[in-house]
Design an enzyme around this catalytic site. Structure first.
Site, PDB file in Angstrom:
ATOM      1  CB  VAL A  82       6.987   1.057  -5.418  1.00  0.00           C
ATOM      2  CG1 VAL A  82       7.098   2.454  -4.817  1.00  0.00           C
ATOM      3  CG2 VAL A  82       7.174   1.110  -6.936  1.00  0.00           C
ATOM      4  CE  LYS A  83      12.081  -1.038   2.431  1.00  0.00           C
ATOM      5  NZ  LYS A  83      13.533  -1.247   2.699  1.00  0.00           N
ATOM      6  CB  VAL A  84       5.001   2.814   0.103  1.00  0.00           C
ATOM      7  CG1 VAL A  84       4.148   3.981   0.561  1.00  0.00           C
ATOM      8  CG2 VAL A  84       5.037   2.739  -1.425  1.00  0.00           C
TER       9      VAL A  84
END
EC number: 2.2.1.2
Length: 213
Positions: A82-84
């Site tokens: 998951v890219k945050v």
């Protein structure tokens, strides 16, 4: 240093994967929008092609929304990361994802403090952006080196992804300065393979061989 490809184009991903050098994929909303396909459908395609990390970015701006989105993304395949974004809300989300054993890639890193904060929140990866720093006259390689030294000195296990790569020299310098991974567009990957002396050498071998026939 490992290679990721920075694209949502499935043909480019397949081409890169066929070379035997691909360790993962990074995507973002802009890259997916160019493809004109369903985000989740494209992620399913990519994760079937590539066994390594596939970064998929959340678009919510608050931690609660990021967490909800991230859980949905992580459910698509076990190799989803998951890219945050690097914000206070993003750090809150990273902490929760870490507790849930969901891998994270904290993006839009532009200084070493941001990288260390993300790592301490539990990020699997941090992504300093080289090209965008170049655009404002700052040295992205100094940043990579600083992050690598800090992580090494303080035994931080978070990996550094050199991102926003524009040309082959970025790749070389990222490797020299301690990046664990370079995520590159397919056109840059093609450029890495090429050198005029290689082409000349191949042609000479062919000419010499053909002259003996």
């Amino acid at each position: 240093m490992k290679f990721f490809i920075d694209t949502a184009n499935i043909d480019d991903i397949r081409a890169a994967n066929s070379l035997g050098i691909l360790a993962g994929v990074t995507t973002n909303p802009s890259l997916v929008a160019k493809e004109g396909v369903s985000f989740h459908d494209r992620l399913r395609e990519i994760t079937k092609e590539v066994s390594g990390s596939v970064s998929a970015e959340v678009i919510s701006e608050d931690a609660e929304g990021m967490i909800e989105e991230g859980k949905e993304l992580a459910a698509i395949a076990p190799n989803i990361t998951v890219k945050v974004p690097m914000t206070l809300e993003g750090l809150k989300a990273v902490k929760v994802f870490s507790e849930l054993n969901i891998k994270t890639n904290v993006t839009l890193i532009f200084n070493a403090n941001q990288a260390l904060l993300a790592a301490r929140a539990g990020a699997t990866y941090v992504s300093p952006f080289l090209g965008r720093l170049d655009d404002i006259g700052q040295d992205g390689m100094t940043l990579i080196s600083a992050i690598a030294e800090i992580f090494d000195r303080h035994s931080v296990s978070t990996e550094i992804i050199a991102a926003s790569i524009r040309h082959p020299l970025h790749v070389t310098d990222a490797a020299l300065n301690g990046a664990h991974i370079a995520t590159i567009p397919y056109k840059v990957l093609e450029q890495l393979v090429k050198h005029p002396l290689t082409d000349q050498g191949i042609q000479k071998f062919l000419d010499d061989w053909n002259s003996q026939k």
